[in-house]
Design a protein around this motif. Sequence first.
Motif, short mmCIF file in Angstrom:
data_model
loop_
_atom_site.label_atom_id
_atom_site.label_comp_id
_atom_site.label_asym_id
_atom_site.label_seq_id
_atom_site.Cartn_x
_atom_site.Cartn_y
_atom_site.Cartn_z
N ALA A 54 -39.08 -40.23 87.24
CA ALA A 54 -39.05 -40.52 85.66
C ALA A 54 -39.49 -41.64 85.21
CB ALA A 54 -37.55 -40.88 85.57
N PHE A 55 -39.66 -41.29 84.07
CA PHE A 55 -40.53 -41.73 82.53
C PHE A 55 -39.89 -42.72 82.00
CE2 PHE A 55 -41.77 -37.35 82.00
CZ PHE A 55 -41.27 -37.27 81.06
N THR A 56 -40.11 -42.75 80.55
CA THR A 56 -39.80 -43.21 79.57
C THR A 56 -40.96 -44.21 78.44
OG1 THR A 56 -37.83 -44.47 80.68
CG2 THR A 56 -38.33 -44.89 77.85
N PHE A 57 -40.74 -43.20 77.47
CA PHE A 57 -41.96 -43.97 76.14
C PHE A 57 -40.79 -44.11 75.45
CE2 PHE A 57 -44.00 -39.84 77.46
CZ PHE A 57 -45.56 -40.55 77.81
N ARG A 58 -41.17 -45.50 74.60
CA ARG A 58 -40.56 -46.24 73.60
C ARG A 58 -41.25 -45.99 72.56
NH1 ARG A 58 -39.46 -48.09 78.55
NH2 ARG A 58 -37.28 -48.49 79.06
N PHE A 59 -40.50 -46.04 71.18
CA PHE A 59 -41.56 -45.91 70.25
C PHE A 59 -40.99 -46.92 68.65
CE2 PHE A 59 -42.87 -42.44 72.31
CZ PHE A 59 -43.44 -41.89 71.75
N GLN A 60 -41.41 -46.75 68.34
CA GLN A 60 -40.73 -47.73 66.74
C GLN A 60 -41.30 -47.48 65.58
OE1 GLN A 60 -40.44 -52.65 67.24
NE2 GLN A 60 -41.15 -52.30 64.79
N ALA A 61 -40.47 -46.74 64.96
CA ALA A 61 -40.76 -46.55 63.47
C ALA A 61 -39.93 -47.29 62.28
CB ALA A 61 -40.22 -44.30 63.55
N GLU A 62 -40.56 -46.44 61.27
CA GLU A 62 -39.65 -47.19 60.54
C GLU A 62 -39.31 -45.84 59.31
OE1 GLU A 62 -42.13 -50.01 58.61
OE2 GLU A 62 -41.73 -51.98 59.61
N GLY A 63 -38.61 -46.15 58.06
CA GLY A 63 -38.03 -45.27 57.05
C GLY A 63 -37.85 -45.62 56.11
N GLU A 64 -37.24 -45.02 55.41
CA GLU A 64 -36.31 -45.59 53.82
C GLU A 64 -35.61 -45.58 53.73
OE1 GLU A 64 -39.00 -45.69 50.49
OE2 GLU A 64 -39.73 -46.67 50.81
N ALA A 65 -35.00 -44.26 54.57
CA ALA A 65 -33.61 -43.30 54.33
C ALA A 65 -33.03 -43.63 56.01
CB ALA A 65 -34.00 -42.26 53.21
N GLU A 66 -31.57 -43.46 55.49
CA GLU A 66 -31.25 -43.08 57.01
C GLU A 66 -31.33 -41.98 57.93
OE1 GLU A 66 -26.39 -42.72 58.99
OE2 GLU A 66 -26.86 -43.66 57.28
N GLU A 67 -31.48 -41.15 57.38
CA GLU A 67 -32.25 -39.71 57.46
C GLU A 67 -33.35 -39.38 57.84
OE1 GLU A 67 -31.33 -39.63 54.14
OE2 GLU A 67 -29.27 -39.91 54.46
N ASP A 68 -33.98 -39.98 57.48
CA ASP A 68 -35.58 -40.76 58.29
C ASP A 68 -35.68 -40.83 60.11
OD1 ASP A 68 -36.64 -40.08 55.65
OD2 ASP A 68 -37.11 -42.31 55.88
N ILE A 69 -34.52 -40.86 60.84
CA ILE A 69 -34.67 -41.31 61.82
C ILE A 69 -35.08 -39.84 62.29
CG2 ILE A 69 -31.69 -40.66 61.93
CD1 ILE A 69 -32.00 -43.45 64.30
#
Length: 119
Positions: A54-69
């Motif tokens: 098994a593997f896991t990638f962890r990302f962090q991102a930003e957005g302005e609206a809830e839909e950006d997720i």
Amino acid sequence: MTTRTFRITVRGVFDGLTPGQRAELLARAAEHDVLRAAFTPEGHLSYDIAARPAFTFRFQAEGEAEEDILEAADRAEAAAKAWLARGGYGYKNLRSQAEDLSQAPLGKRRRRAAAQQRT
């Protein structure tokens, strides 16, 4: 508008690794150790190929609206697939989970700090 921080986790299982690919992953295991795992914009990979595939990638991102997720999760999954493709690593059961930290419940310390800021 406020900036929202998203944490995206992309999980999967290596599949059909050649002995050479397995040896390569084992040789690089220290830099991908779960104890060094972090959410980063470019993504951080962790695995313990000696224990399980098994593997896991962890990302962090930003957005302005809830839909950006949703777009952030799509980009994270595409980045994980691209990394796997560059190495020629087969995989299966790829899935992602995204969390909007602005919606995450506050822990006891953060609730106390927020209450102090209001007074």
